[in-house]
Design a protein around this motif. Structure first.
Motif, mmCIF file in Angstrom:
data_model
loop_
_atom_site.group_PDB
_atom_site.id
_atom_site.type_symbol
_atom_site.label_atom_id
_atom_site.label_comp_id
_atom_site.label_asym_id
_atom_site.label_seq_id
_atom_site.Cartn_x
_atom_site.Cartn_y
_atom_site.Cartn_z
ATOM 1 N N UNK A 12 0.842 -1.270 0.020
ATOM 2 C CA UNK A 12 0.007 -0.048 0.030
ATOM 3 C C UNK A 12 0.855 1.177 -0.043
ATOM 4 N N UNK A 13 2.186 1.143 -0.167
ATOM 5 C CA UNK A 13 2.976 2.304 0.001
ATOM 6 C C UNK A 13 3.344 2.783 -1.474
ATOM 7 N N UNK A 14 3.676 4.202 -1.138
ATOM 8 C CA UNK A 14 4.448 4.940 -2.619
ATOM 9 C C UNK A 14 5.712 5.204 -1.947
ATOM 10 N N UNK A 15 6.748 5.364 -2.791
ATOM 11 C CA UNK A 15 8.156 5.586 -2.309
ATOM 12 C C UNK A 15 8.599 6.968 -2.782
ATOM 13 N N UNK A 16 9.167 7.726 -1.900
ATOM 14 C CA UNK A 16 9.626 9.173 -2.242
ATOM 15 C C UNK A 16 10.985 9.312 -1.820
ATOM 16 N N UNK A 17 11.374 10.383 -2.478
ATOM 17 C CA UNK A 17 12.758 11.088 -1.916
ATOM 18 C C UNK A 17 12.442 11.976 -0.814
ATOM 19 N N UNK A 18 13.405 12.686 -0.117
ATOM 20 C CA UNK A 18 13.060 13.794 0.833
ATOM 21 C C UNK A 18 12.336 14.762 0.385
ATOM 22 N N UNK A 19 12.385 15.143 -1.035
ATOM 23 C CA UNK A 19 11.373 16.200 -1.317
ATOM 24 C C UNK A 19 10.337 16.005 -1.641
ATOM 25 N N UNK A 20 9.954 14.721 -1.454
ATOM 26 C CA UNK A 20 8.638 14.236 -1.930
ATOM 27 C C UNK A 20 8.284 13.756 -3.301
ATOM 28 N N UNK A 21 9.459 13.831 -4.295
ATOM 29 C CA UNK A 21 9.114 13.349 -5.576
ATOM 30 C C UNK A 21 9.273 11.885 -5.445
#
Ligand SMILES: Cc1cc2nc3c(=O)[nH]c(=O)nc-3n(C[C@H](O)[C@H](O)[C@H](O)COP(=O)(O)OP(=O)(O)OC[C@H]3O[C@@H](n4cnc5c(N)ncnc54)[C@H](O)[C@@H]3O)c2cc1C
Length: 391
Positions: free
Chosen positions: A241-250
């Motif tokens: 159920x996860x989405x994965x991001x960099x620290x800046x939210x991209x």
């Protein structure tokens, strides 16, 4: 069962010695005792709270005995595992798991009931399950040695005839001579820092190999699980159920729990921190996820993080043969090893027979632990009885 002290060494004689007191060892002890054997169970930690199942909630490969459902259940992992699993073994494990889960209900395990009165038997809460197993094992007359790691197997004129170890509480040695030995020491996730894996250092593999047993499928032992950086809970199933991001939210393109885990690994190796957020979990499912795996949420609650809304840093933890499928090679349907008198069950044994080259995590490992434990307990008891009859 005879018991005496020689110097400071506790000496016991038994028909069957079970090494390891997780689900596989507990089912082995219970089954051997039900056949009339004197059984000793030695655990490195505490039977009932030690090992990978005890602190977790586990999904179980529990499938109704209906031809189409069983066929679909088998085909799914058969294909994922590179068609290496064996049909007969999948059938046996499905059948034994079905029986054992229903017996657990009869023995007082409280399965959740849905609003229509249906009983949900496809999962077990580790603490309740293992507390019940300890009670059942004790009630069956099994002598439990807690805090008593086995350090080596003993040889006799037939093959393996017991084991020796030490009590980590008093420091005194122990020695159990037995007609047969079941190794149920779990997998190896040495230094992984994953929940319940602190005791899983692969001792059983080493002892079995020293005695002449063979390993199988060890090439399928490189399982890595997703975990928050600040937690030991490796419940990868929830990251679907996860989405994965960099620290800046991209968004980290291609990252995912099932197919995109290597993308996460590459980013971490490049020293780029990856963050997750369980933002694909439907709102009505979120409370159920909490009930199913309470300990998944504990570290978040402590940190004041809402994993459905907030991004949190993740890492990958090696789970070795706890989620990988390799282990001690078994040579027949009693879970005997190549060495006479030596049996293997649970994560200590190879799970290729039901998973092929794919992980046993999610349901198969739990099913394998309880069914291979039953097979090995029965096989070891029969072997010990036959040996006594020959004397
Ligand atoms: C966080 C997590 C979640 C999981 N979720 C699932 C799931 O949802 N579904 C699923 O199918 N599987 C799941 N698994 C895998 C599952 O927990 C294991 O397959 C299962 O616990 C194996 O049972 P076992 O009895 O073989 O080993 P364990 O439960 O690990 O028990 C091994 C026991 O052996 C003892 N021991 C070790 N060395 C020695 C020694 N030298 N002497 C004496 N005793 C020793 C240990 O103290 C321990 O008590 C999960 C694993 C983890 C870590």
């Amino acid at each position: 069962m005879s018991s005496r002290m020689q110097g400071s060494t506790l000496q016991l004689e038994a028909d069957v010695l079970v090494i390891g007191g997780g689900p596989a060892g507990a089912w082995a002890a219970l089954t051997a005792a039900a056949k009339g054997s004197n059984v000793v169970l030695a655990d490195k930690g505490f039977c009932g709270s030690s090992g990978a199942t005890a602190p977790s909630g586990t999904g179980v490969w529990y499938v109704e005995p209906e031809a189409r459902q069983r066929q679909e259940a088998k085909m799914s992992r058969y294909l994922m595992g590179g068609r290496l699993a064996e049909n007969e073994w999948m059938d046996r494990v499905l059948e034994q798991t079905y029986e054992n889960m229903n017996r657990l209900g009869g023995w007082g395990y409280s399965f959740p009931v849905d609003p229509d009165g249906g009983i949900f038997r496809r999962g077990l809460q580790g603490p309740e399950y293992m507390r019940l197993m300890r009670k059942l094992v004790k009630r069956a007359g099994v002598k439990i040695l807690d805090h008593s790691p086995a350090l080596e197997l003993l040889a006799d004129e037939h093959g393996v005839g017991g084991a020796a170890g030490v009590s980590t509480q008093g420091g005194d040695p122990w020695r159990v001579t037995a007609g047969a030995v079941v190794i149920a020491t779990g997998g190896c996730a040495f230094l992984s820092k994953a929940l319940g894996c602190n005791v899983l250092t692969g001792d059983g593999y080493l002892m079995a190999a020293e005695a002449g047993a063979e390993m199988s499928g060890m090439e399928f032992s490189n399982a890595y699980a997703i975990s928050p950086t600040f937690s030991s809970v490796t419940k990868t199933a929830y990251y679907r159920y996860a989405s994965f991001y960099y620290e800046d939210g991209t968004v980290v393109e291609g990252a995912g729990s099932t197919k995109g885990r290597s993308v996460i690994a590459k980013k971490l190796l490049e020293n780029r921190q990856v963050y997750a957020r369980l933002d694909q979990a439907p709102a009505d499912l979120q409370p159920l996820l909490r009930v199913a795996q309470t300990n998944f949420f504990l570290p978040f609650d402590r940190m004041g993080i809402d994993p459905f809304k907030d991004m949190f840093p993740v890492t990958l933890r090696l789970e070795g043969t706890v989620r990988g499928t390799g282990g001690i090679h078994i040579v027949d349907e009693t879970c005997a090893t190549k060495v006479p008198g030596l049996y293997a069950a649970g994560d200590a044994a190879t799970r290729e027979l039901i998973c092929g080259g794919f992980t046993g995590g999610g349901s198969h490992n739990a099913a394998w632990a309880m069914s291979s434990g039953s097979f090995a307990g029965e096989g070891a008891a029969d072997y010990a009885i036959a040996r006594t009859a020959c004397r």
